[in-house]
Design a protein around this motif. Structure first.
Motif, short mmCIF file in Angstrom:
data_model
loop_
_atom_site.label_atom_id
_atom_site.label_comp_id
_atom_site.label_asym_id
_atom_site.label_seq_id
_atom_site.Cartn_x
_atom_site.Cartn_y
_atom_site.Cartn_z
N VAL A 498 0.78 -1.09 -0.20
CA VAL A 498 -0.05 -0.02 0.11
C VAL A 498 0.77 1.27 -0.01
O VAL A 498 0.78 2.27 -0.81
N LEU A 499 1.87 1.32 1.09
CA LEU A 499 2.69 2.55 0.95
C LEU A 499 3.60 2.71 0.11
O LEU A 499 3.89 3.72 -0.34
N THR A 500 4.10 1.55 -0.62
CA THR A 500 5.16 1.69 -1.79
C THR A 500 4.45 2.48 -2.77
O THR A 500 5.00 3.27 -3.67
N LEU A 501 3.28 2.11 -2.99
CA LEU A 501 2.45 2.53 -4.30
C LEU A 501 2.10 4.05 -4.25
O LEU A 501 1.93 4.76 -5.20
N LEU A 502 2.18 4.45 -2.69
CA LEU A 502 1.78 5.91 -2.74
C LEU A 502 3.18 6.70 -2.42
O LEU A 502 3.35 7.82 -2.99
N VAL A 503 4.20 6.17 -1.93
CA VAL A 503 5.29 6.99 -1.68
C VAL A 503 6.41 7.09 -2.53
O VAL A 503 6.77 8.19 -3.10
N ILE A 504 6.60 5.89 -3.47
CA ILE A 504 7.43 6.12 -4.75
C ILE A 504 7.21 6.94 -5.66
O ILE A 504 8.00 7.78 -6.13
N PRO A 505 5.78 7.29 -5.99
CA PRO A 505 5.47 8.18 -6.91
C PRO A 505 5.65 9.83 -6.54
O PRO A 505 6.14 10.73 -7.31
N ALA A 506 5.48 9.89 -4.99
CA ALA A 506 5.67 11.08 -4.47
C ALA A 506 7.08 11.41 -4.44
O ALA A 506 7.64 12.67 -4.59
N ALA A 507 8.11 10.54 -4.04
CA ALA A 507 9.43 10.75 -3.84
C ALA A 507 10.34 10.52 -5.24
O ALA A 507 11.43 11.23 -5.25
N TYR A 508 9.84 10.19 -6.29
CA TYR A 508 10.63 10.00 -7.40
C TYR A 508 11.11 11.16 -8.02
O TYR A 508 12.33 11.36 -8.38
#
Length: 543
Positions: A498-508
């Motif tokens: 759940v969190l990877t799908l949300l954090v990776i786009p935000a931090a990329y």
């Protein structure tokens, strides 16, 4: 037809999820700071939750075995101990969870005042109480016998019961060490989660000590060695010869009659020889002194010690108890020459945590080196490895919700997570980088990566969770012992998904901007050769 219908339904569900996730990514790209701050807040809350999770070397096994150790006062006869332990045995047989009870009175050290009762419970499907819960019930029922029998309820150990929590108090003065150990035991008994706090110091049997007077012995010519050997020969006897018969040898022990070797009753009738071999009344050179000597004296590293021990209750954890014990010992002022040391499972737990931390550090280091070599970057591996702390969130929450402890199995599960959860971020980042090389703007490349990679991410994660379900459910007595590993892995996979799908786009974009800035500082071109696609030469490929 049913298979085709199910496939169409599943495909429709997946298309709906993909469309919903695409909308979520677009919202995240316009609210990057909110997304990252929310993930960081959840991570901090999981660290706070970790304080409420039991930490121990191994979990509480539900193997259906436990034992009760009884210890009466020194001097208790074997017959009396058999009678008292039989009453406890009859009490244990009344529980419906009890299948079989065996009792052992005395031990190999020749102590008649101890007894061990071994209990085998009915199969776990036929009882309502777990082994830990049953031990708590038995412990409460034996509380009235604490003063007379010192009952201890613990896990079954075929080589002898050893309490999970043990700490040695060392020193040269046994009296001072015993006094400190008794005070420590009193304070440790108040630690939440600790039960059956005790020490191995026992005052011993009553004895009569012979206090020799050096001045009178010098005047009458009596030697301490001669007097001691004479009294030993009268009371314990001497072995002047050996009787041999049929290839066997028997010691011939000579000593006075039983009614003639009681020092307390016949003190005036005992004589000892002097240097001239004349008999001197014992009362002229010594005086009787009733006393109690320790039943055993324990020594280690050229010092005497008293061991403080305790069991761990059903709601306690060894790591939490040791942490509280260390605080108590830090606040105590010990006499000169007295020191302490945690041993046994406490020492094993500290070594386990140290080795697990080393294993995690090495795993993260090797993962960084491999990702850095694959992506030819020193910055992009950090973006992929953002999934590692996100996985720990689910592992901690899963252990807390199921009331499992952080033990050797769940720690191994945490190490396993380091290699399992990074694949989600690798799928997203790798596709986004490929799209950017084709000339797709960066934000649009992130959206495409989420839309294309969501299906494989969901399928692989679901397959891993399904594979760990039997371990997490604990369908047998042995499996329950290590179910914390499955729970930690499943919780980590869910939170990472759940969190990877949300954090990776935000931090990329932020990490990519940092990579470009570092290349500019180093005097390198913004684009590497690997980032330049011949078909779209000259296009920056970034929004």
């Amino acid at each position: 037809y049913p298979v085709q219908a199910a496939a169409r339904w599943f495909d429709g569900v997946m298309n709906g999820l993909v469309n919903a996730y695409e909308a979520v990514i677009r919202w995240i790209l316009s609210h990057r700071l909110v997304s990252l701050a929310g993930a960081a807040l959840i991570f901090l809350l999981s660290i706070v939750l970790l304080k409420f999770i039991r930490i121990e070397f191994r979990g509480h096994p539900d193997n259906g075995f436990y034992q009760v150790t009884l210890e009466a006062e020194p001097g208790t006869s074997l017959k009396a101990m058999d009678r008292m332990s039989r009453r406890v045995e009859e009490q244990l047989r009344k529980y419906p969870e009890t299948a079989m009870v065996s009792r052992l009175v005395g031990n190999a050290q020749g102590e008649p005042n101890v007894a061990m009762i071994f209990v085998n419970m009915v199969p776990f499907r036929s009882r309502k109480r777990t082994t830990s819960a049953m031990k708590e019930v038995v412990r409460q029922s034996l509380t009235p016998l604490t003063a007379s029998l010192r009952p201890k309820v613990g896990d079954y150990d075929p080589v002898g019961y050893q309490a999970p929590f043990t700490m040695n108090v060392y020193g040269q003065d046994l009296v001072a060490v015993a006094k400190v150990a008794e005070e420590v035991k009193r304070r440790f008994a108040k630690i939440p989660g600790m039960v059956d706090a005790d020490t191995n110091f026992r005052p011993g049997k009553p004895e009569l000590q012979v206090a020799l007077d050096p001045e009178r012995m010098r005047k009458l010519g009596v030697s301490t060695v001669t007097a001691g050997m004479e009294l030993r020969g009268m009371v314990d006897g001497v072995v002047p010869a050996t009787f041999r018969e049929a290839g066997l040898e028997y010691d011939i022990r000579v000593r006075v009659q039983p009614d003639q070797r009681d020092l307390a009753e016949d003190w005036e009738r005992f004589y000892v020889p002097n240097m001239n071999f004349n008999l001197v009344p014992l009362a002229h050179v010594a005086s009787p002194r009733p006393a109690q000597a320790p039943a055993k004296i324990y020594r280690q590293n050229r010092a005497r010690y008293v061991q403080v021990s305790g069991d761990i209750g059903a709601t306690g954890g060894l790591g939490n108890v040791v942490a509280e014990a260390k605080k108590i010992m830090a606040g105590m002022k010990l006499p000169p020459g007295v020191r302490y040391e945690f041993i046994g499972q406490s020492e094993d737990l500290a070594e386990l945590v140290r080795n697990i931390v080393i294993a995690m550090i090495l795993a993260v280091l090797f993962m960084y080196l491999i990702l850095g070599s694959l992506y030819e970057s020193v910055v992009m591996p950090f973006l992929i490895m953002l999934a590692l702390p996100l996985a720990s969130i689910g592992a901690v929450v899963g252990l807390g919700l199921t009331r499992e402890s952080m033990n050797i199995f769940s720690m191994i599960g945490m190490v396993m997570l380091l290699g399992l959860v990074a694949k989600n971020s690798i799928l997203l980042v790798d596709y986004a980088m490929q799209a950017i090389r084709r000339g797709v703007p960066r934000d649009e490349a992130i959206v495409q990566a989420g839309r294309v990679r969501l299906r494989p991410i969901l399928m692989t994660t679901t397959a891993l969770i399904a594979g760990m379900l039997p371990l997490a459910l604990g369908l047998s007595e042995v499996a329950k012992f290590r179910r914390s590993m499955g729970i930690a892995v499943i919780g980590g996979l869910i939170s990472s998904l759940v969190l990877t799908l949300l954090v990776i786009p935000a931090a990329y974009s932020w990490v990519d901007n940092l990579r470009i800035w570092l290349r500019r500082v180093a005097g390198r071109p913004p684009l590497r050769e690997v980032d330049q696609d011949p078909s779209v030469a000259g296009r920056p490929g970034r929004s």
